[in-house]
Design a protein around this motif. Sequence first.
Motif, PDB file in Angstrom:
ATOM      1  N   LEU A   1       0.970  -1.310  -0.102  1.00 13.36           N
ATOM      2  CA  LEU A   1      -0.059  -0.173  -0.123  1.00 13.36           C
ATOM      3  C   LEU A   1       0.969   1.058   0.039  1.00 13.36           C
ATOM      4  CD1 LEU A   1      -2.705   1.503   0.255  1.00 13.36           C
ATOM      5  CD2 LEU A   1      -2.600   1.098   2.745  1.00 13.36           C
ATOM      6  N   LYS A   2       2.014   1.252   0.835  1.00 19.20           N
ATOM      7  CA  LYS A   2       3.033   2.260   0.832  1.00 19.20           C
ATOM      8  C   LYS A   2       3.550   2.776  -0.539  1.00 19.20           C
ATOM      9  CE  LYS A   2       6.634   4.127   3.709  1.00 19.20           C
ATOM     10  NZ  LYS A   2       7.770   3.859   4.531  1.00 19.20           N
ATOM     11  N   ALA A   3       3.950   1.624  -1.106  1.00 16.25           N
ATOM     12  CA  ALA A   3       4.585   1.724  -2.482  1.00 16.25           C
ATOM     13  C   ALA A   3       3.613   2.285  -3.421  1.00 16.25           C
ATOM     14  CB  ALA A   3       4.996   0.135  -3.230  1.00 16.25           C
ATOM     15  N   ALA A   4       2.305   1.730  -3.563  1.00 13.74           N
ATOM     16  CA  ALA A   4       1.164   2.279  -4.216  1.00 13.74           C
ATOM     17  C   ALA A   4       0.938   3.747  -3.935  1.00 13.74           C
ATOM     18  CB  ALA A   4      -0.212   1.596  -4.137  1.00 13.74           C
ATOM     19  N   ARG A   5       0.937   4.350  -2.769  1.00 12.42           N
ATOM     20  CA  ARG A   5       0.935   5.552  -2.430  1.00 12.42           C
ATOM     21  C   ARG A   5       1.982   6.443  -2.943  1.00 12.42           C
ATOM     22  NH1 ARG A   5       0.592   5.805   3.782  1.00 12.42           N
ATOM     23  NH2 ARG A   5       0.596   8.179   3.254  1.00 12.42           N
ATOM     24  N   LEU A   6       3.267   6.140  -3.024  1.00  8.40           N
ATOM     25  CA  LEU A   6       4.325   6.670  -3.444  1.00  8.40           C
ATOM     26  C   LEU A   6       4.285   6.735  -5.015  1.00  8.40           C
ATOM     27  CD1 LEU A   6       7.247   7.851  -3.352  1.00  8.40           C
ATOM     28  CD2 LEU A   6       7.838   5.528  -3.464  1.00  8.40           C
ATOM     29  N   VAL A   7       3.919   5.749  -5.677  1.00  7.96           N
ATOM     30  CA  VAL A   7       3.830   5.824  -7.079  1.00  7.96           C
ATOM     31  C   VAL A   7       2.807   6.896  -7.534  1.00  7.96           C
ATOM     32  CG1 VAL A   7       3.281   4.495  -9.132  1.00  7.96           C
ATOM     33  CG2 VAL A   7       4.786   3.275  -7.573  1.00  7.96           C
TER      34      VAL A   7
ATOM     35  N   ARG B   1       3.058  15.617   1.333  1.00  9.15           N
ATOM     36  CA  ARG B   1       2.732  14.425   1.134  1.00  9.15           C
ATOM     37  C   ARG B   1       3.719  13.367   1.103  1.00  9.15           C
ATOM     38  NH1 ARG B   1      -2.453  13.919   2.328  1.00  9.15           N
ATOM     39  NH2 ARG B   1      -2.506  11.907   1.029  1.00  9.15           N
ATOM     40  N   MET B   2       4.773  13.770   0.384  1.00 10.82           N
ATOM     41  CA  MET B   2       6.013  12.860   0.482  1.00 10.82           C
ATOM     42  C   MET B   2       6.464  12.488   1.711  1.00 10.82           C
ATOM     43  SD  MET B   2       7.859  10.954  -1.584  1.00 10.82           S
ATOM     44  CE  MET B   2       7.748  11.489  -3.326  1.00 10.82           C
ATOM     45  N   LEU B   3       6.513  13.429   2.650  1.00 13.77           N
ATOM     46  CA  LEU B   3       7.057  13.118   4.134  1.00 13.77           C
ATOM     47  C   LEU B   3       6.032  12.186   4.755  1.00 13.77           C
ATOM     48  CD1 LEU B   3       8.137  16.646   5.423  1.00 13.77           C
ATOM     49  CD2 LEU B   3       9.391  14.693   4.531  1.00 13.77           C
ATOM     50  N   ARG B   4       4.679  12.217   4.446  1.00 16.55           N
ATOM     51  CA  ARG B   4       3.931  11.430   4.882  1.00 16.55           C
ATOM     52  C   ARG B   4       3.824   9.914   4.417  1.00 16.55           C
ATOM     53  NH1 ARG B   4      -2.229  13.388   5.101  1.00 16.55           N
ATOM     54  NH2 ARG B   4      -2.496  11.499   6.044  1.00 16.55           N
ATOM     55  N   VAL B   5       3.842   9.783   3.024  1.00 17.59           N
ATOM     56  CA  VAL B   5       4.448   8.465   2.316  1.00 17.59           C
ATOM     57  C   VAL B   5       5.487   8.101   3.155  1.00 17.59           C
ATOM     58  CG1 VAL B   5       5.072   7.451   0.358  1.00 17.59           C
ATOM     59  CG2 VAL B   5       3.035   9.125   0.486  1.00 17.59           C
ATOM     60  N   LEU B   6       6.714   8.661   3.146  1.00 14.02           N
ATOM     61  CA  LEU B   6       7.831   8.213   3.682  1.00 14.02           C
ATOM     62  C   LEU B   6       7.868   7.944   5.291  1.00 14.02           C
ATOM     63  CD1 LEU B   6      10.450  10.120   1.665  1.00 14.02           C
ATOM     64  CD2 LEU B   6       9.560   7.845   1.577  1.00 14.02           C
ATOM     65  N   ASN B   7       6.706   8.388   6.062  1.00 14.20           N
ATOM     66  CA  ASN B   7       6.556   8.260   7.419  1.00 14.20           C
ATOM     67  C   ASN B   7       7.644   9.156   8.259  1.00 14.20           C
ATOM     68  OD1 ASN B   7       4.408   6.397   7.328  1.00 14.20           O
ATOM     69  ND2 ASN B   7       5.739   4.518   7.134  1.00 14.20           N
ATOM     70  N   VAL B   8       7.802  10.081   7.636  1.00 14.26           N
ATOM     71  CA  VAL B   8       8.771  11.056   8.368  1.00 14.26           C
ATOM     72  C   VAL B   8       7.999  12.244   8.960  1.00 14.26           C
ATOM     73  CG1 VAL B   8      10.473  12.845   7.940  1.00 14.26           C
ATOM     74  CG2 VAL B   8      10.861  10.639   6.824  1.00 14.26           C
TER      75      VAL B   8
ATOM     76  N   LEU C   1      21.649   6.193  -4.916  1.00 21.00           N
ATOM     77  CA  LEU C   1      20.506   6.658  -4.648  1.00 21.00           C
ATOM     78  C   LEU C   1      19.449   5.669  -4.327  1.00 21.00           C
ATOM     79  CD1 LEU C   1      18.576   9.077  -3.942  1.00 21.00           C
ATOM     80  CD2 LEU C   1      18.091   9.324  -6.437  1.00 21.00           C
ATOM     81  N   GLY C   2      19.393   4.586  -5.520  1.00 25.90           N
ATOM     82  CA  GLY C   2      18.324   3.666  -5.392  1.00 25.90           C
ATOM     83  C   GLY C   2      18.116   2.868  -4.020  1.00 25.90           C
ATOM     84  N   PRO C   3      19.487   2.373  -3.676  1.00 29.44           N
ATOM     85  CA  PRO C   3      19.813   1.292  -2.593  1.00 29.44           C
ATOM     86  C   PRO C   3      19.020   2.471  -1.266  1.00 29.44           C
ATOM     87  CG  PRO C   3      21.242   0.822  -3.860  1.00 29.44           C
ATOM     88  CD  PRO C   3      20.576   2.019  -4.737  1.00 29.44           C
ATOM     89  N   HIS C   4      19.585   3.440  -1.246  1.00 26.98           N
ATOM     90  CA  HIS C   4      19.172   4.384   0.264  1.00 26.98           C
ATOM     91  C   HIS C   4      17.901   4.675  -0.071  1.00 26.98           C
ATOM     92  CE1 HIS C   4      19.202   8.274   2.226  1.00 26.98           C
ATOM     93  NE2 HIS C   4      20.018   7.641   2.707  1.00 26.98           N
ATOM     94  N   PHE C   5      17.185   5.034  -1.004  1.00 25.43           N
ATOM     95  CA  PHE C   5      15.832   5.245  -1.000  1.00 25.43           C
ATOM     96  C   PHE C   5      14.926   3.896  -0.740  1.00 25.43           C
ATOM     97  CE2 PHE C   5      11.627   5.443  -2.682  1.00 25.43           C
ATOM     98  CZ  PHE C   5      11.180   6.835  -2.524  1.00 25.43           C
ATOM     99  N   LYS C   6      15.292   2.724  -1.132  1.00 23.97           N
ATOM    100  CA  LYS C   6      14.781   1.468  -0.688  1.00 23.97           C
ATOM    101  C   LYS C   6      14.960   1.347   0.886  1.00 23.97           C
ATOM    102  CE  LYS C   6      14.749  -3.492  -1.921  1.00 23.97           C
ATOM    103  NZ  LYS C   6      15.381  -4.324  -2.668  1.00 23.97           N
TER     104      LYS C   6
END
Length: 255
Positions: A3-9, A39-46, A191-196
């Motif tokens: 669900l979190k991934a779907a929100r990010l996309v 909204r991005m901070l909310r998706v990332l739980n920050v 960047l990719g692994p860090h974002f993951k």
Amino acid sequence: MCLKAARLVGLLLLGIVLLPCVPLIGQRSWKLVRWWHGRMLRVLNVALEIDGELPAGPVLIVANHCSWLDIIVLGHAFNASFVSKAEIGGWPLVGAFARAAGTLFLTRGAGKTSETSEKIRAVLDAGRSVLFFPEGTTTADPMPRRFHARLFAAAIEGEYPVLPVALRYCDDTTPADMHHALAPWVDEAALGPHFKDLFRVHDMRAQVRLCAPIDPRGYDRRSLAEASYLAISHRQSMAAIRAQRRAMSQSRSAA
């Protein structure tokens, strides 16, 4: 997690759709950019924690630099144009988002610093703050490295206050004088692994600590950079000391 991934996309796709609209909105476009960052901070739980009084007028904001996440955090906290290295403007999608947000791209080379300073002055004169990271790189430690002084010229020439901002990432288990272990993006890491890794975080706080604004009159570039560096260092140190004292007090009470 799905669900979190779907929100990010969904949020990224929405950002792409809104990109052409940003220039059309004009001076109010920062509100849309700020909303998207939130909204991005909310998706990332920050969760964002701001300690201090936000500026009422245009200022030159300087902050310690930990990660690409700083842009989202500070972009949500302030109405400010960022100064970024020119190569970011060529990154797929990221560059387009940066340009839409009004980023000023710093080109390296002889005479280019004065050109960037003039652009910073123009933004400040138009009533918007400008934010840059005077360390010139990201660091894993909340205590900043030595600040580069060149871009402080815009504040001196225009007599705009400098607002030092101390930034730190943590959760309840983070040592008081450190960032959250997954927050720093340093040493040219991919960047990719860090974002993951960061995407898997369930709870993180971004602490934005505002220092007292510095009147640039009477300073040269180097001394103004040093004053800003000392302000952020002191703010980080005192916050860590207070947190350590609270932890000790709670430990005694539990005993």
